[in-house]
Scaffold this active site. Structure first.
Site, PDB file in Angstrom:
ATOM      1  N   CYS A   4      15.934 -17.554 -25.258  1.00  0.00           N
ATOM      2  CA  CYS A   4      14.566 -17.999 -25.326  1.00  0.00           C
ATOM      3  C   CYS A   4      14.133 -18.307 -23.959  1.00  0.00           C
ATOM      4  CB  CYS A   4      14.465 -19.215 -26.406  1.00  0.00           C
ATOM      5  SG  CYS A   4      15.496 -20.677 -25.801  1.00  0.00           S
ATOM      6  N   CYS A  29      16.646 -20.361 -21.789  1.00  0.00           N
ATOM      7  CA  CYS A  29      17.841 -19.807 -20.956  1.00  0.00           C
ATOM      8  C   CYS A  29      17.200 -19.560 -19.659  1.00  0.00           C
ATOM      9  CB  CYS A  29      18.550 -18.633 -21.758  1.00  0.00           C
ATOM     10  SG  CYS A  29      18.846 -18.945 -23.273  1.00  0.00           S
ATOM     11  N   ASP A  49     -16.132  -7.647   2.446  1.00  0.00           N
ATOM     12  CA  ASP A  49     -16.164  -7.142   3.836  1.00  0.00           C
ATOM     13  C   ASP A  49     -16.981  -6.040   3.890  1.00  0.00           C
ATOM     14  OD1 ASP A  49     -15.582  -6.454   6.576  1.00  0.00           O
ATOM     15  OD2 ASP A  49     -14.493  -4.876   5.657  1.00  0.00           O
ATOM     16  N   ASP A  63     -10.395  -4.336   3.716  1.00  0.00           N
ATOM     17  CA  ASP A  63      -9.590  -3.113   3.796  1.00  0.00           C
ATOM     18  C   ASP A  63      -8.269  -3.447   4.082  1.00  0.00           C
ATOM     19  OD1 ASP A  63      -9.157  -4.015   6.320  1.00  0.00           O
ATOM     20  OD2 ASP A  63     -10.566  -2.536   7.172  1.00  0.00           O
ATOM     21  N   ASP A 117      -8.781  -7.679   7.725  1.00  0.00           N
ATOM     22  CA  ASP A 117      -9.191  -8.889   6.990  1.00  0.00           C
ATOM     23  C   ASP A 117      -7.974  -9.560   6.508  1.00  0.00           C
ATOM     24  OD1 ASP A 117     -12.018  -8.002   7.038  1.00  0.00           O
ATOM     25  OD2 ASP A 117     -11.614  -6.398   5.740  1.00  0.00           O
TER      26      ASP A 117
END
Length: 722
Positions: free
Chosen positions: A14, A17, A411, A610, A614
């Site tokens: 589960c 763990c 942009d 891009d 940026d």
């Protein structure tokens, strides 16, 4: 850069763990980050190789009681599924005779047979729960194995004592409970493993695309070698129908290449000498010779695989809630079971066996697995859906974050626009043929390498114009060119160049001013010292940009354009794209500040760019989206990389994020609802009004199917329409 190791862990029952492994490793010296994907049963570790090693990490994991699978393959998964199925069948086959004979009390040998069958199942198919419990308790934690082991041992142990002390009597013996509990839980584990396999199909499919062999050309002779032996600079031959083994450049031949793996587009792309090809794409029609320029971990496929693994290992913010609940879940359930027994046996004075069975039912119906699977399975499927559409999710949390965007900064150059100049208009003086004018301009620009000159040549070629040779060619940087074409003196350049040559531009000045207001660049053309016209070139918006902006508005996300151009150009592009707000004359290093300003207003901000100039803004944004990053996705800063240069993929990414977040919330709701309703019912809440109690074996069946239902619900994401 820290060392990375990604491998599969076996033996987790589960999410507790997974949490225990993460906590232990993150506290170990030399480990910078450890993240367990419980749904995929995988561990991603980043560590300092000077301080610790893979062997040390493996020792820590094994010391916690879990196994390590270094090579995960379809065969190993099939074997594991087969093993789970066999354990379920064994448990079921053992429980059926017990169920059939549980009411027969006059034949002692039947009681001994049932005892034998129950013991066989308890310590074979049920042994894994004891092993998991031992290691969990040893490290002072509790997981689902503890609950199952307690429930089955209580039922088996009580029945064993009643049988032996009762001299083989059957009155208070219920061996069928422990056997069926194990059978049902084994069934749930088997179905859960199958469903998990489907959730991770996208990554498996990606890994299966890797070419095992490559055709190496050495001194003109062809050799078939393993792809792992290919080095940068090697010359390779790829026949039609074969998979391109590594990233490279075509040096000879032409063909159509299926790049659906990278772009999600089904239409093959034509490749010829000088074109770049990507490893694991498929050569469809012609023979190609390529030179390898990226191999091994540097290939695009390897970068994408690493990105997907990182995304699936990353924890979405919403998962922290489930982790906090799971951490205290097992102790609370055990407390509820004790209280249940105390109330029914001590306060309400019911029979011991009645109260005992209700307590067992409480223990086995509780399911921390469903909560643990709620988030990672949805992210696995969501990232897989994105992968098939060319939307690469670098962090799982990005799928949740993009669904919460309140504003999107975009942009301009290369994102909203094409990012390169295009010939958009030819304006000729009265009496001058426009086609002839374009031919003369193309001739004048034919030997220049300037981007505007290349754009003129492309524009002329689209109209079928191929200019002849020019003589006495001279180029003045930043001004223009002069040449002789068919015996005619040509000038092409800016206003200053024309004025210097004595060419008057006044006749077309008004028309030129209107065009310039839209942000277009002008090339004036003169023949024999007289103005004949001008060409306008601009960076036009992409075909899908306006539609994408409109769709984002419909999704309730306002958009703001960021550009370094002056306000006139910005206003024109914003108007064409349908954007109401823009920030103009922003320097590259100022884009990050714009993002910070919006965040300072308390807004959850996304940034689309891009991925190169940026980068600071993409990193600063709550969600950074790098567009057109198909060539080198690993170097992109964004949380999400869109392989195609298509702003519509931003819309698709938002829709995918919202669908994934919705599915996570559904999963968490049903997991919580199941436990909130199931535990009280198992504790006997419906006994007095309706006389209904829940047998422990059916409580175990409900627990098993709760996890399966969460995974199945996540798989419905594959049907989402983007």
């Amino acid at each position: 850069m820290p060392d990375r190791w990604n491998f599969r862990i076996s033996g987790m029952s589960c999410v507790n763990c997974a949490g225990r492994i993460e906590k232990t490793l993150n506290e170990a010296e030399g480990i910078e980050r450890a993240s367990v994907n419980f749904a995929m049963e995988e561990l991603l570790v980043e560590f300092d190789g000077r301080i610790t090693s893979r062997a040390a990490i493996e020792g820590i994991v094994r010391g916690l009681g879990y196994g390590i699978v270094l090579q995960k393959s379809d065969d190993s998964e099939a074997a594991e599924l087969s093993r789970d199925r066999l354990w379920f069948i064994l448990s079921l086959c053992a429980s059926l005779p017990i169920m059939a004979t549980m009411t027969i009390h006059d034949r002692p040998w039947i009681g001994w047979l049932n005892l034998l069958l129950a013991t066989l199942v308890q310590f074979t198919a049920g042994l894994t729960f004891y092993r998991g419990s031992w290691y969990a308790l040893k490290s002072r934690s509790a997981n689902m194995d503890v609950l199952v082991a307690l429930g089955t041992t209580a039922a088996y142990g009580y029945s064993l004592g009643a049988f032996l002390l009762g001299s083989g009597g059957h009155a208070e013996v219920f061996f069928e409970t422990s056997v069926m509990l194990i059978a049902f839980i084994r069934l749930g584990k088997y179905l859960e493993s199958r469903a998990r396999g489907k959730a991770g199909e996208a990554l498996k499919k990606l890994l299966s695309l890797q070419a095992d062999k490559a055709r190496l050309l050495v001194d003109g002779r062809e050799q078939e070698v393993p792809t792992s032996r290919v080095k940068v600079g090697d010359l390779l031959l790829v026949r039609p129908g074969e998979t391109i083994p590594v990233d490279g450049e075509v040096v000879e031949g032409s063909s159509s290449v299926d790049e659906a793996m990278v772009t999600g587009e089904s239409v093959p792309v034509h490749k010829k000498a000088g074109a770049l090809v990507t490893g694991s794409t498929i050569n469809r029609t012609g023979l190609l010779k390529i030179v390898a320029n990226r191999v091994g971990e540097a290939t695009l496929l390897a970068q994408i695989v690493r990105m997907v693994q990182d995304a699936q290992a990353d924890k979405a913010p919403i998962q922290r809630f489930a982790d906090r609940v799971s951490a205290v879940f097992v102790p609370v359930v055990l407390l509820v079971a004790l209280v249940t027994f105390a109330i029914w046996f001590g306060l309400l004075h019911h029979q011991f066996l009645f109260a005992f069975k209700l307590a067992i039912a409480v223990v086995v119906i509780a399911c921390p697995c469903a909560m643990g699977l709620a988030t990672p399975t949805a992210i696995m499927v969501g990232s897989g859906v994105g992968l098939s559409r060319g939307i690469l999710i670098k962090r799982g949390s990005a799928l949740e974050n993009i669904a919460r965007l309140q504003v999107l900064l975009i942009d301009k150059t290369g994102t909203i626009t094409l990012g390169r100049p295009v010939l958009s208009q030819i304006t000729a003086m009265r009496g001058v043929d426009e086609r002839r004018l374009l031919e003369c301009l193309a001739a004048a620009e034919s030997q220049s390498l300037h981007p505007l000159a290349r754009a003129v040549m492309e524009g002329a070629a689209k109209q079928g114009i191929i200019p002849g040779e020019v003589t006495e060619y001279e180029e003045r940087g930043g001004y223009g060119v002069s040449c002789l074409y068919t015996g005619m003196q040509l000038l092409a350049g800016n206003v200053s160049f024309m004025e210097e040559a004595g060419v008057k531009t006044a006749p077309l000045a008004e028309a030129a001013e209107r065009v310039a207001r839209d942000g277009k660049s002008l090339i004036w053309i003169a023949a024999e010292g007289k103005l004949v016209g001008f060409a306008a070139l601009g960076d036009p918006i992409k075909e899908t940009s306006a539609r994408a902006i409109a769709d984002l508005k419909l999704l309730g996300i306002p958009c703001t354009m960021i550009t370094g151009d002056h306000r006139g150009v910005a206003s024109s592009i914003a108007r064409q794209a349908g954007i109401n707000s823009f920030e103009a004359e922003v320097r590259p290093d100022g884009k990050q500040k714009v993002v910070q300003d919006f965040q300072g207003r308390g807004l959850f901000v996304g940034m689309v760019g891009d991925g190169i100039n940026d980068a600071p803004a993409l990193a600063q944004a709550d969600v950074g989206i790098a567009i057109g990053g198909g060539t080198d996705v690993a170097k992109e800063t964004g949380d999400i990389v869109l392989v195609r240069d298509d702003l519509m993929d931003v819309v698709r990414a938002v829709r995918l994020g919202r669908a994934t977040l919705s599915k996570i919330r559904q999963n968490l709701f049903w997991a919580m609802f199941y436990n909130v309703i199931g535990i009280p019912v198992a504790a006997g809440a419906l006994f007095y009004p309706l006389g209904i109690t829940l047998k422990p074996e059916y409580a175990g069946l409900a627990m098993a199917f709760s996890s399966v239902s969460v995974v199945a619900n996540s798989l419905l994401l594959k049907r989402v329409k983007l």
